[in-house]
Design a protein around this motif. Structure first.
Motif, PDB file in Angstrom:
ATOM      1  N   PHE A  28       0.826  -1.205   0.000  1.00  0.00           N
ATOM      2  CA  PHE A  28       0.000   0.000   0.000  1.00  0.00           C
ATOM      3  C   PHE A  28       0.861   1.256   0.000  1.00  0.00           C
ATOM      4  O   PHE A  28       0.562   2.225  -0.699  1.00  0.00           O
ATOM      5  CB  PHE A  28      -0.930   0.013   1.221  1.00  0.00           C
ATOM      6  N   VAL A  29       1.942   1.253   0.756  1.00  0.00           N
ATOM      7  CA  VAL A  29       2.826   2.424   0.791  1.00  0.00           C
ATOM      8  C   VAL A  29       3.489   2.625  -0.564  1.00  0.00           C
ATOM      9  O   VAL A  29       3.676   3.760  -1.021  1.00  0.00           O
ATOM     10  CB  VAL A  29       3.874   2.282   1.919  1.00  0.00           C
ATOM     11  N   ASP A  30       3.831   1.532  -1.253  1.00  0.00           N
ATOM     12  CA  ASP A  30       4.350   1.646  -2.618  1.00  0.00           C
ATOM     13  C   ASP A  30       3.339   2.352  -3.520  1.00  0.00           C
ATOM     14  O   ASP A  30       3.699   3.180  -4.364  1.00  0.00           O
ATOM     15  CB  ASP A  30       4.675   0.264  -3.192  1.00  0.00           C
ATOM     16  N   VAL A  31       2.058   2.025  -3.364  1.00  0.00           N
ATOM     17  CA  VAL A  31       1.014   2.675  -4.151  1.00  0.00           C
ATOM     18  C   VAL A  31       0.964   4.171  -3.840  1.00  0.00           C
ATOM     19  O   VAL A  31       0.859   5.011  -4.747  1.00  0.00           O
ATOM     20  CB  VAL A  31      -0.356   2.021  -3.886  1.00  0.00           C
ATOM     21  N   LEU A  32       1.056   4.531  -2.554  1.00  0.00           N
ATOM     22  CA  LEU A  32       1.055   5.947  -2.174  1.00  0.00           C
ATOM     23  C   LEU A  32       2.216   6.685  -2.831  1.00  0.00           C
ATOM     24  O   LEU A  32       2.043   7.771  -3.392  1.00  0.00           O
ATOM     25  CB  LEU A  32       1.152   6.091  -0.655  1.00  0.00           C
ATOM     26  N   TYR A  33       3.401   6.111  -2.749  1.00  0.00           N
ATOM     27  CA  TYR A  33       4.564   6.763  -3.349  1.00  0.00           C
ATOM     28  C   TYR A  33       4.444   6.811  -4.865  1.00  0.00           C
ATOM     29  O   TYR A  33       4.946   7.743  -5.514  1.00  0.00           O
ATOM     30  CB  TYR A  33       5.839   6.039  -2.934  1.00  0.00           C
ATOM     31  N   GLY A  34       3.784   5.817  -5.436  1.00  0.00           N
ATOM     32  CA  GLY A  34       3.574   5.829  -6.878  1.00  0.00           C
ATOM     33  C   GLY A  34       2.720   7.008  -7.322  1.00  0.00           C
ATOM     34  O   GLY A  34       2.917   7.546  -8.423  1.00  0.00           O
ATOM     35  N   LEU A  35       1.772   7.430  -6.487  1.00  0.00           N
ATOM     36  CA  LEU A  35       0.927   8.578  -6.826  1.00  0.00           C
ATOM     37  C   LEU A  35       1.763   9.835  -7.037  1.00  0.00           C
ATOM     38  O   LEU A  35       1.419  10.694  -7.859  1.00  0.00           O
ATOM     39  CB  LEU A  35      -0.106   8.828  -5.730  1.00  0.00           C
ATOM     40  N   LEU A  36       2.853   9.963  -6.301  1.00  0.00           N
ATOM     41  CA  LEU A  36       3.704  11.145  -6.412  1.00  0.00           C
ATOM     42  C   LEU A  36       4.370  11.254  -7.770  1.00  0.00           C
ATOM     43  O   LEU A  36       4.781  12.344  -8.184  1.00  0.00           O
ATOM     44  CB  LEU A  36       4.787  11.125  -5.329  1.00  0.00           C
ATOM     45  N   THR A  37       4.479  10.140  -8.476  1.00  0.00           N
ATOM     46  CA  THR A  37       5.184  10.137  -9.765  1.00  0.00           C
ATOM     47  C   THR A  37       4.245  10.368 -10.944  1.00  0.00           C
ATOM     48  O   THR A  37       4.701  10.523 -12.072  1.00  0.00           O
ATOM     49  CB  THR A  37       5.921   8.801  -9.982  1.00  0.00           C
ATOM     50  N   LEU A  38       2.926  10.381 -10.703  1.00  0.00           N
ATOM     51  CA  LEU A  38       1.972  10.541 -11.801  1.00  0.00           C
ATOM     52  C   LEU A  38       1.993  11.973 -12.316  1.00  0.00           C
ATOM     53  O   LEU A  38       1.956  12.927 -11.525  1.00  0.00           O
ATOM     54  CB  LEU A  38       0.560  10.200 -11.332  1.00  0.00           C
ATOM     55  N   PRO A  39       2.021  12.172 -13.630  1.00  0.00           N
ATOM     56  CA  PRO A  39       1.933  13.532 -14.182  1.00  0.00           C
ATOM     57  C   PRO A  39       0.589  14.168 -13.823  1.00  0.00           C
ATOM     58  O   PRO A  39      -0.437  13.485 -13.736  1.00  0.00           O
ATOM     59  CB  PRO A  39       2.063  13.314 -15.690  1.00  0.00           C
ATOM     60  N   MET A  40       0.589  15.479 -13.633  1.00  0.00           N
ATOM     61  CA  MET A  40      -0.631  16.179 -13.237  1.00  0.00           C
ATOM     62  C   MET A  40      -1.737  16.029 -14.277  1.00  0.00           C
ATOM     63  O   MET A  40      -2.915  15.923 -13.931  1.00  0.00           O
ATOM     64  CB  MET A  40      -0.328  17.660 -13.001  1.00  0.00           C
ATOM     65  N   THR A  73       3.475  22.510 -20.095  1.00  0.00           N
ATOM     66  CA  THR A  73       4.408  21.689 -19.323  1.00  0.00           C
ATOM     67  C   THR A  73       3.830  21.338 -17.959  1.00  0.00           C
ATOM     68  O   THR A  73       4.218  20.326 -17.363  1.00  0.00           O
ATOM     69  CB  THR A  73       5.758  22.413 -19.161  1.00  0.00           C
ATOM     70  N   PHE A  74       2.894  22.157 -17.447  1.00  0.00           N
ATOM     71  CA  PHE A  74       2.240  21.828 -16.178  1.00  0.00           C
ATOM     72  C   PHE A  74       1.640  20.424 -16.214  1.00  0.00           C
ATOM     73  O   PHE A  74       1.584  19.740 -15.191  1.00  0.00           O
ATOM     74  CB  PHE A  74       1.111  22.829 -15.869  1.00  0.00           C
ATOM     75  N   LEU A  75       1.160  20.008 -17.385  1.00  0.00           N
ATOM     76  CA  LEU A  75       0.499  18.709 -17.505  1.00  0.00           C
ATOM     77  C   LEU A  75       1.449  17.547 -17.263  1.00  0.00           C
ATOM     78  O   LEU A  75       1.019  16.463 -16.839  1.00  0.00           O
ATOM     79  CB  LEU A  75      -0.123  18.562 -18.900  1.00  0.00           C
ATOM     80  N   VAL A  76       2.721  17.735 -17.551  1.00  0.00           N
ATOM     81  CA  VAL A  76       3.656  16.612 -17.484  1.00  0.00           C
ATOM     82  C   VAL A  76       4.431  16.584 -16.171  1.00  0.00           C
ATOM     83  O   VAL A  76       5.165  15.636 -15.917  1.00  0.00           O
ATOM     84  CB  VAL A  76       4.642  16.646 -18.680  1.00  0.00           C
ATOM     85  N   PHE A  77       4.257  17.616 -15.333  1.00  0.00           N
ATOM     86  CA  PHE A  77       4.940  17.624 -14.041  1.00  0.00           C
ATOM     87  C   PHE A  77       4.407  16.501 -13.159  1.00  0.00           C
ATOM     88  O   PHE A  77       3.194  16.383 -12.962  1.00  0.00           O
ATOM     89  CB  PHE A  77       4.720  18.941 -13.306  1.00  0.00           C
ATOM     90  N   PRO A  78       5.272  15.656 -12.601  1.00  0.00           N
ATOM     91  CA  PRO A  78       4.806  14.710 -11.584  1.00  0.00           C
ATOM     92  C   PRO A  78       4.215  15.479 -10.405  1.00  0.00           C
ATOM     93  O   PRO A  78       4.598  16.625 -10.141  1.00  0.00           O
ATOM     94  CB  PRO A  78       6.085  13.975 -11.176  1.00  0.00           C
ATOM     95  N   LEU A  79       3.282  14.851  -9.703  1.00  0.00           N
ATOM     96  CA  LEU A  79       2.643  15.501  -8.550  1.00  0.00           C
ATOM     97  C   LEU A  79       3.683  16.045  -7.577  1.00  0.00           C
ATOM     98  O   LEU A  79       3.546  17.171  -7.075  1.00  0.00           O
ATOM     99  CB  LEU A  79       1.722  14.494  -7.849  1.00  0.00           C
ATOM    100  N   GLU A  80       4.705  15.284  -7.292  1.00  0.00           N
ATOM    101  CA  GLU A  80       5.733  15.734  -6.351  1.00  0.00           C
ATOM    102  C   GLU A  80       6.420  17.000  -6.841  1.00  0.00           C
ATOM    103  O   GLU A  80       6.664  17.927  -6.064  1.00  0.00           O
ATOM    104  CB  GLU A  80       6.772  14.624  -6.144  1.00  0.00           C
ATOM    105  N   LEU A  81       6.737  17.075  -8.135  1.00  0.00           N
ATOM    106  CA  LEU A  81       7.401  18.250  -8.683  1.00  0.00           C
ATOM    107  C   LEU A  81       6.479  19.460  -8.655  1.00  0.00           C
ATOM    108  O   LEU A  81       6.885  20.562  -8.280  1.00  0.00           O
ATOM    109  CB  LEU A  81       7.864  17.971 -10.111  1.00  0.00           C
ATOM    110  N   ALA A  82       5.215  19.268  -9.044  1.00  0.00           N
ATOM    111  CA  ALA A  82       4.260  20.380  -9.045  1.00  0.00           C
ATOM    112  C   ALA A  82       4.098  20.947  -7.640  1.00  0.00           C
ATOM    113  O   ALA A  82       4.085  22.170  -7.450  1.00  0.00           O
ATOM    114  CB  ALA A  82       2.913  19.907  -9.590  1.00  0.00           C
ATOM    115  N   ALA A  83       3.983  20.067  -6.642  1.00  0.00           N
ATOM    116  CA  ALA A  83       3.802  20.536  -5.265  1.00  0.00           C
ATOM    117  C   ALA A  83       5.034  21.273  -4.759  1.00  0.00           C
ATOM    118  O   ALA A  83       4.922  22.209  -3.963  1.00  0.00           O
ATOM    119  CB  ALA A  83       3.484  19.353  -4.354  1.00  0.00           C
TER     120      ALA A  83
END
Length: 473
Positions: A29-41, A278-288
């Motif tokens: 489950f924690v792997d899934v949480l961390y995976g969310l951070l890598t998804l593009p916005m 480019t906002f669209l391709v930023f991973p969630l972690e980068l955008a935040a």
């Protein structure tokens, strides 16, 4: 990935306050949480809208996605530009595909070459690309997953974990639980109730949506507690200091409603639009990470600080998302060269497999090893297999665009300004035009506003607007 995949999450709940105090979770489950951070916005907005969980605050990203879909291919530099923005790629897509529960339905990255690969020595991730020789790169070649990804998943070791309501993750331990619970003011665990929650696709989507609207996403997702969406608010602007390079700026003309100082629309060139896309391709972690307001996406920051994450480069973009005129300091993932064996007797056959390194002892007498490098798919016909210094971006050069306050983008050659003014029933005396110079700081302000607001231009740039002169009495 089977839609029936479920995890079991043990929650410690304060029933009086209807609040999750902490959760006990497995590594999966924690792997899934961390995976969310890598998804593009852009992917996050598309998936949440598809599953009817898109929060209102992400409407700017919904509009950016729709703008890409609505703009015709001819207004992009290449067909690949539209494809790469409609379905943004992550440098960690293979990691996510290996998760036991992966919510991303984006098609796996493919590799294509032209029939002259033995001499051109180039590949592209888009079948619509043209090689430097002029031929289409339509021949798909295989690259095994292990050649593209040499790391494990996101968690650094096998363990169970405790997660607080605001998504702080730490290794599970008795003293850790005592520290968290007592730190929240509970003197005895008997004051709290244990409950088990099944976590599947729907729960992960709900949790992801609540990250943008709440500081207690576990409570909102698993106790079905109504969470109030953050309202639009003025941001503390990022201010630039020191010398600004001439090449890192662009100008926009904004049209402001005098009554409430709201930016209705902006007229701009392709450089500003490239930056917004480019906002669209930023991973969630980068955008935040670009937000200068600590209250925005605080749960994302907590996840990022988790000490149990594997050391990976989470914030870089695939190489082909780099534009020549960039306002933000975004690092691209190093472009990967591969090797392949080609037959000297039949060099035009394209049933090749690409590999990071080929054992020369396995190369036949009538074969040779060729190193192939990626081209920039934003170029119609690439001169070299690497990204050059030409003025290149996503949309056609020398094009003017209209951008609305909520980041809907339209080329001016497809846009009826007269129709717009009539539709909005704007009093001509109630609008004024102002020219604004956009540097890195201004773009960061727009990005921050787009994460929590439907008025990205107004909330991101209002501090730059000239004050309305006082009316004489």
């Amino acid at each position: 990935m089977a839609k029936s995949t479920k995890f079991s999450l043990k929650l410690l709940v304060d029933e009086k306050r209807n609040k999750v105090v902490l959760a006990e979770a497995s590594q999966d489950f924690v792997d899934v949480l961390y995976g969310l951070l890598t998804l593009p916005m852009g992917t996050i907005a598309r998936l949440l809208e598809k599953h009817q969980k898109l929060p209102q605050v992400l409407c700017c990203y919904k509009n950016l996605n729709k703008s890409v879909a609505d703009v015709v291919v001819d207004d992009f530099e290449t067909e690949a530009c539209k494809s790469m923005l409609m379905y943004p790629k992550s440098t960690k897509e293979i990691h996510c595909r290996r998760l036991k529960l992966n919510i991303d339905d984006t098609t796996a990255t493919k590799f294509f070459v032209c029939s002259n690969v033995h001499s051109c020595k180039s590949y592209s991730n888009f079948s619509t690309s043209r090689c430097k020789c002029g031929y289409s790169m339509v021949h798909q070649v295989q690259v095994p997953e292990e050649e593209q990804c040499v790391d494990g998943l996101f968690v650094s070791c096998r363990s169970s974990f405790i997660i607080t309501d605001d998504l702080k993750v730490r290794f599970n331990s008795i003293d850790g639980i005592v520290e968290v619970v007592s730190g929240l003011g509970y003197s005895c665990l008997s004051d709290l109730r244990e409950m088990l929650a099944d976590v599947g696709f729907d729960e992960v989507f709900t949790l992801l949506a609540n990250v943008f609207t709440s500081e207690s996403p576990l409570t909102c997702a698993f106790l079905r507690k109504h969470c109030v969406t953050r309202m639009d608010k003025p941001l503390s602007p990022v201010l630039t200091t020191g010398r600004v390079e001439q090449a890192t700026r662009c100008y926009v003309k904004v049209f402001v409603r005098k009554l409430d100082r709201k930016i209705i629309y902006a007229e701009c060139s392709e450089d500003f639009v490239d930056s917004l896309l480019t906002f669209l391709v930023f991973p969630l972690e980068l955008a935040a990470s670009f937000s200068n307001d600590n209250t925005i996406l605080g749960c994302v920051r907590n996840l990022c600080r988790g000490g149990c994450r594997r050391e990976l480069d989470y914030r870089s973009l695939p190489h082909y998302y780099t534009c020549s005129k960039k306002l933000l300091d975004i690092h691209s993932y190093p472009s990967q060269a591969y090797e392949c064996k080609v037959s000297q007797c039949y060099p035009f056959l394209c049933d090749y497999e690409l590999s990071r390194w080929i054992d020369r002892s396995l190369v036949g007498k009538n074969e040779r090893v060729v190193t192939v490098s990626p081209i920039d798919p934003k170029k119609s016909i690439s001169g070299t297999p690497t990204i050059g210094v030409d003025d290149i971006g996503f949309v056609k050069r020398q094009t003017k665009f209209i951008v609305s306050d909520d980041l809907t983008i339209t080329p001016m050659n497809k846009f009826s300004t007269i129709g717009l003014l009539k539709k909005m029933e704007i009093n001509m005396k109630d609008i004024e035009a102002q020219s604004i110079c956009i540097h890195k700081a201004e773009l960061i302000n727009i990005l921050s506003a787009s994460l929590t607001s439907s008025s990205a231009l107004t909330n991101g740039l209002s501090y730059l607007l000239a004050k309305e002169p006082k009316k004489e009495t």
